[in-house]
Scaffold this active site. Structure first.
Site, PDB file in Angstrom:
ATOM      1  N   ARG A   1      -5.121  -8.155 -10.845  1.00 13.64           N
ATOM      2  CA  ARG A   1      -5.722  -9.421 -11.273  1.00 13.64           C
ATOM      3  C   ARG A   1      -7.101  -9.142 -11.847  1.00 13.64           C
ATOM      4  NH1 ARG A   1      -9.566  -9.200  -7.387  1.00 13.64           N
ATOM      5  NH2 ARG A   1      -8.896  -8.417  -5.372  1.00 13.64           N
TER       6      ARG A   1
ATOM      7  N   PHE B   1     -10.908  12.309   6.626  1.00 16.74           N
ATOM      8  CA  PHE B   1     -12.074  11.438   6.770  1.00 16.74           C
ATOM      9  C   PHE B   1     -13.089  11.797   5.694  1.00 16.74           C
ATOM     10  CE2 PHE B   1     -16.396  10.809   8.601  1.00 16.74           C
ATOM     11  CZ  PHE B   1     -16.375   9.429   8.607  1.00 16.74           C
TER      12      PHE B   1
ATOM     13  N   GLY C   1      -9.327  -1.133  11.075  1.00 16.63           N
ATOM     14  CA  GLY C   1     -10.303  -0.159  11.539  1.00 16.63           C
ATOM     15  C   GLY C   1     -10.332   0.035  13.048  1.00 16.63           C
TER      16      GLY C   1
ATOM     17  N   LYS D   1       0.813  -1.219   0.000  1.00 11.91           N
ATOM     18  CA  LYS D   1       0.000   0.000   0.000  1.00 11.91           C
ATOM     19  C   LYS D   1       0.847   1.271   0.000  1.00 11.91           C
ATOM     20  CE  LYS D   1      -4.548  -1.229   1.633  1.00 11.91           C
ATOM     21  NZ  LYS D   1      -5.722  -0.723   2.323  1.00 11.91           N
TER      22      LYS D   1
ATOM     23  N   ARG E   1     -24.100 -10.655  -6.030  1.00 10.45           N
ATOM     24  CA  ARG E   1     -23.398 -11.888  -5.663  1.00 10.45           C
ATOM     25  C   ARG E   1     -24.345 -12.817  -4.907  1.00 10.45           C
ATOM     26  NH1 ARG E   1     -17.177 -10.371  -4.041  1.00 10.45           N
ATOM     27  NH2 ARG E   1     -16.929  -8.637  -5.506  1.00 10.45           N
TER      28      ARG E   1
ATOM     29  N   LYS F   1     -17.842  -6.728  -1.095  1.00 13.44           N
ATOM     30  CA  LYS F   1     -18.830  -6.183  -2.025  1.00 13.44           C
ATOM     31  C   LYS F   1     -19.961  -7.187  -2.210  1.00 13.44           C
ATOM     32  CE  LYS F   1     -14.922  -4.059  -4.310  1.00 13.44           C
ATOM     33  NZ  LYS F   1     -13.869  -4.285  -5.306  1.00 13.44           N
TER      34      LYS F   1
END
Lengths: 80, 456
Positions: free
Chosen positions: B293, B203, B166, B117, B339, B237
């Protein structure tokens, strides 16, 4: 001393250790109390603790760490 | 093409997707399977099947040596890693190349750089791509935090340098907030992580997740527009769309152009996705990370562009230059993917492996169901819960939602609990219809209605 076999409540992967580099939750010969964690079962990336419902002495494990397990398959034997 | 036999180092619906693409390009296919996956759909469709290890993924699909040995022994000249498993493992990509096979994906050094990252953030800044404003490293005390927050702009998030996932995040809306919260957060971080170090980040309230699909051949790259994936549960997701209707045309242009710049600056090869946070209130977007990917939600992009992404990946891996110019890619209509997971929404999404007792697949124009299911198939408990992706396309978003409602009513999966009922409820929801949501919206919605599904 009655011998009981405890079955897996879920299908998945059985873990005897909390993490790969840590000792097993329980080993053969260990005394266990109600509520003790015996292992983990991973079902589709969700982990569920296998918790002792009876106290006693673990006599044998039927599965190794990271073995596949089906619901109802024998996990361990306990002397109560 | 320089490749003729493809080894598929993955399972489930994506393995089926890859086999279909390979077949259309005239490639022979070899499907890797674990001991628990011998009867999966991809194994039935492939030309050859090789067992690579036990059920547990670390002993099969994640076992680099076993996967590579099986690929070499099969005589395959390329390996497609799919998503998850070894798809973003630079070490594996390197092993494949050293063995003289083609890794269907970017070069190992690209995977390594973009997979980190911090490195990816630096690459993005160098390419002129906006990243989430934050303090440069740790803020040592309250005055330093106040100075940093002035540059970043309120509201700011206070994060523990040693934290993750988090934990320990606080939000300061004003300088007074910050003065009060910094000492508290520092003490808490010290207690929780043994390190009181803190850093600040802008934020973004009600952030939306937008991402840009790119294809590159190692020198040139194009974008295939964006997807919106803000409907998430526990950072997973559940519903994805293309395009992101929340974007104004000029924002879309800037966003997609920034993705191409970053992809070209790293000499990107293959299919990739750049993920961004989008602040609908200000129109600002910030690069978060790149996935090197193919992604689960790639079909919505295929539906609006008409470009087969998996075939494109294979052609690039076979040494062909990118066949598309940017001007060739014109989006049309709107696509939605939901999904269908083996999870029970009425029992807090508990996993629900089992045997498919019956299956009815929806059809008609603009309806696509990418799945690993067939009647009688037993979904093993060892892997993720994705059973299939129902994808619909229509002229615009309202029409696509209507088509989705119809398709969901036709879909029948008997024998196990699925998330179908959740999607039926979402498709009828007024906020979803209005496109009025953000990445934390779905969790609030689920909490608020203690959702009870009537499925299976």
């Amino acid at each position: 001393m009655p011998l009981k076999t405890v079955q897996s409540p879920l299908p998945g992967i059985f873990y005897r250790k909390p993490a790969p580099d840590q000792p097993p939750f329980k080993s053969e010969g260990d005394m266990i109390a109600i509520g003790d964690t015996i292992g983990l079962i991973e079902v589709m990336k969700t982990f569920t603790a296998v918790v002792a419902e009876e106290a006693g002495k673990i006599v044998a494990f039927h599965l190794e760490n990271e073995d596949a397990v089906m619901a109802g398959e024998c996990l361990y034997d306990i002397e109560t | 093409m320089a490749i003729s036999k493809l080894f598929i180092a993955n399972r489930g619906e994506i393995a089926v997707r890859i086999i279909r693409a390979a077949r259309e390009l005239g490639l022979r296919t070899v499907q890797a399977v674990s001991a628990a996956d011998r009867d999966m759909l991809a194994a039935r469709l492939a030309d050859e099947v090789v067992e690579i290890g036990k059920a547990h993924a670390t002993k099969s699909y994640l076992n680099k040596d076993a996967v590579l040995a099986a690929a070499v022994a099969s005589g395959a000249d390329a390996v497609h890693p799919g998503y998850g498993f070894l798809s973003e493992n630079a070490g594996f990509a390197e092993m494949v190349e050293r063995a003289g096979l083609v890794f269907v994906g970017p070069r190992p050094e690209t995977i390594r750089a973009m997979g980190d990252k911090a490195t990816a953030r630096v690459m993005a800044m160098r390419a002129g791509v906006p990243t989430v404003p934050g303090s440069e490293g740790r803020v040592e005390d309250v005055p330093a935090a106040l100075t940093a927050a002035m540059d970043i702009g309120y509201p700011v998030m206070i994060k523990a340098a040693a934290g993750g996932g988090g934990r320990g995040i606080r939000v300061a809306h004003t300088a007074e907030d910050l003065e009060k919260l910094i000492p508290q957060a520092g003490a808490e971080a010290l207690a929780a992580f043994g390190d009181g170090g803190l850093y600040l980040e802008r934020f973004v309230h009600r952030a939306r997740h937008v991402e840009v699909q790119v294809l590159g051949d190692g020198s040139r790259a194009v974008h295939l527009f964006e997807r919106e994936c803000s409907l998430q549960r526990r950072r997973q997701k559940v519903w994805e769309e293309a395009p992101a209707t929340c974007l104004a045309a000029d924002v879309r242009d800037a966003l997609c152009a920034s993705a191409v710049r970053l992809a070209e600056s790293v000499g990107y090869r293959g299919a990739g996705t750049l993920e961004y946070l989008y602040d609908a209130a200000t129109g600002a977007f910030f690069f978060i990370e790149m996935n090197t990917r193919i992604q689960v939600e790639h079909p919505v992009t295929e539906m609006i562009t008409g470009v087969d992404l998996v075939k494109s990946m294979l052609r690039i891996a076979g040494g062909e230059p990118l066949a598309l110019r940017q001007s060739d890619i014109r989006p049309r209509g709107h696509a939605i993917e939901v999904r269908i997971n083996a999870e029970d929404p009425s029992r807090d999404f508990a996993p629900a492996p089992g045997t498919i007792a019956g299956l009815t697949v929806p059809g008609g124009m603009g309806v696509r169901f990418d799945t690993m299911l067939y009647p009688g198939y037993t979904v093993p408990p060892f892997y993720d819960s994705l059973l299939g992706k129902l994808i619909v396309w229509d002229d615009d978003r309202p029409a696509a939602i209507r088509r989705l409602i119809g398709a969901l009513s036709e879909l029948k999966i008997a024998g196990l609990a699925t998330t179908q009922g959740l999607h039926q409820a979402l498709a009828l929801d007024t906020a979803v219809k209005a496109g009025d949501f953000h990445t934390r919206w779905l969790e609030g919605w689920l909490d608020a209605r203690a959702f009870i599904a009537s499925v299976a």
